[in-house]
Design an enzyme around this catalytic site. Structure first.
Site, PDB file in Angstrom:
ATOM      1  N   ARG A  89      84.879  69.598  72.000  1.00 11.08           N
ATOM      2  CA  ARG A  89      84.604  69.044  70.664  1.00 11.08           C
ATOM      3  C   ARG A  89      85.898  68.517  70.040  1.00 11.08           C
ATOM      4  O   ARG A  89      85.896  67.523  69.322  1.00 11.08           O
ATOM      5  CB  ARG A  89      83.976  70.124  69.776  1.00 11.08           C
ATOM      6  CG  ARG A  89      82.604  70.562  70.277  1.00 11.08           C
ATOM      7  CD  ARG A  89      82.055  71.717  69.485  1.00 11.08           C
ATOM      8  NE  ARG A  89      80.724  72.114  69.930  1.00 11.08           N
ATOM      9  CZ  ARG A  89      80.496  73.082  70.815  1.00 11.08           C
ATOM     10  NH1 ARG A  89      81.496  73.740  71.364  1.00 11.08           N
ATOM     11  NH2 ARG A  89      79.256  73.383  71.157  1.00 11.08           N
ATOM     12  N   ARG A 152      71.658  80.695  69.354  1.00 12.21           N
ATOM     13  CA  ARG A 152      71.709  80.805  70.820  1.00 12.21           C
ATOM     14  C   ARG A 152      71.942  82.262  71.224  1.00 12.21           C
ATOM     15  O   ARG A 152      71.338  82.761  72.171  1.00 12.21           O
ATOM     16  CB  ARG A 152      72.830  79.916  71.376  1.00 12.21           C
ATOM     17  CG  ARG A 152      72.492  78.439  71.320  1.00 12.21           C
ATOM     18  CD  ARG A 152      73.696  77.552  71.632  1.00 12.21           C
ATOM     19  NE  ARG A 152      73.295  76.157  71.778  1.00 12.21           N
ATOM     20  CZ  ARG A 152      74.110  75.120  71.596  1.00 12.21           C
ATOM     21  NH1 ARG A 152      75.374  75.313  71.268  1.00 12.21           N
ATOM     22  NH2 ARG A 152      73.654  73.895  71.762  1.00 12.21           N
TER      23      ARG A 152
END
Ligand SMILES: NC(=O)c1ccc[n+]([C@@H]2O[C@H](COP(=O)([O-])OP(=O)(O)OC[C@H]3O[C@@H](n4cnc5c(N)ncnc54)[C@H](O)[C@@H]3O)[C@@H](O)[C@H]2O)c1
Length: 316
Positions: A89, A152
């Site tokens: 990222r 998640r």
């Protein structure tokens, strides 16, 4: 006057279009404005979603310009480059920094009282930048943080222990990225800590299996991008959860990214910590208990982000 029933989504690529679709089907907003540097893309997405509105609840979905944001209560930014296979990222930083700057230059003059929700990556760095550039009160500049990562974790731990993920209470905190950490020390199933839950149910949660779950959470985006090129459904649902907490003034605790001011000895960075969210944005950032090791990991995640901000000349 700010209208919390009106939301703008800037950037209608994989993530922005999915966010717009998810919000349109939720019934949360009466007006959704879509903007993209590629106007035809925003128009196409707006038309496609509008055609399904009669199956959901009334909502005007249209492609607009910045002046259409005048009374917009929530502005979601999902514009910019996404990760390609193998990219982190942080690799997106320089491309997305310039894009964010240009977007904020257009947004803030037309809706200076909005709440900004940054989704583009690297989300923590861009959220900090947005706070500095926009001049909005810190509590009104939020990043999606580790809300998706935490979902998640709940999903994978729920699968491992064969329990409903909604009854898993555990957080991923820190950077939305490679230095994030799982707070195992307070993880529990409806108030029952993991060792007790395992004893009662005959399940096993060894340090190795928990570490494997953590690694799988941390590396989820890499695996999904390798498979299908981008991640967007999970983040679409995460953004809806954040938007709902704000618009309905739910005061929900979600690990969004916001300016940290002294928590765990950290300040002048944005990162994901459990945060009470309501109609004013951040109501409070919570100091959940951390073990010594977890506190060190969080501080090191913060130091990584601060180092990047220093390199960009964004001193605290
Ligand atoms: N926070 C999270 O948990 C999370 C999850 C998934 C993806 N993301 C991030 O979301 C961002 C978008 O990902 P994507 O897969 O939708 O990318 P994408 O390439 O599919 O879409 C990006 C869109 O931004 C538009 N855009 C570029 N510059 C613009 C500008 N100045 N003004 C308006 N629109 C502009 C492009 O035209 C494109 O439609 C990426 O940075 C990605 O890393 C964040």
């Amino acid at each position: 006057m700010m209208n919390l029933q009106k939301c703008a989504v800037i950037g209608t690529g994989f993530v922005g279009a999915t966010v717009a679709y998810t919000l349109a089907t939720s019934g949360l907003f009466s007006e959704l404005v879509l903007l993209d540097a590629n106007r035809a893309k925003a128009e196409g997405e707006a038309a496609d979603i509008s055609h399904g509105v009669s199956f959901a609840q009334p909502c005007a979905v249209y492609a607009g310009d910045y002046q259409d944001l005048a009374d917009c209560g929530l502005v979601i930014i999902a514009a910019g480059a996404n990760q390609k296979p193998g990219e982190t990222r942080i690799d997106l930083l320089h491309r997305n920094q310039a894009i964010l700057q240009s977007i904020l230059g257009a947004v803030v003059p037309v809706c200076p009282d909005c709440i900004l929700l940054i989704v583009s990556n690297p989300v923590d760095i861009l959220t900090y930048m947005a706070g500095k550039i926009s001049g909005l009160p810190a509590g009104r500049v939020i990043g999606s943080g580790t809300v998706l990562d935490t979902a998640r974790l709940k999903y994978l731990l729920g699968q491992h222990l064969r329990v409903d993920s909604r009854n898993v209470h555990a957080f991923i905190i820190g950077e939305h990225g490679d230095s994030e950490l799982a707070v195992w020390s307070s993880a529990n199933i409806s108030g029952v800590d993991l060792p007790d839950y395992c004893r009662v149910t005959g399940k096993r949660a060894t340090p190795e299996s928990l570490d494997e779950i953590y690694r799988s959470v941390r590396d989820s985006a890499y695996a999904i991008i390798e498979g299908k090129g981008a991640t967007y459904y999970g983040i679409g649902m995460a953004v809806l959860r954040i938007a709902r907490a704000i618009v309905r003034d739910e005061r929900s605790v979600l690990p969004v990214s916001s300016l940290v001011t002294g928590h765990y000895g950290v300040s002048e960075v944005c990162l994901g910590l459990p945060t009470v969210l309501g109609r004013n944005g951040v109501e409070a950032v919570l100091d959940i208990p951390l073990s010594y090791e977890e506190k060190k990991q969080l501080q090191s995640s913060a130091a990584k982000l601060r180092g990047l901000l220093d390199e960009m000349g964004l001193e605290g």
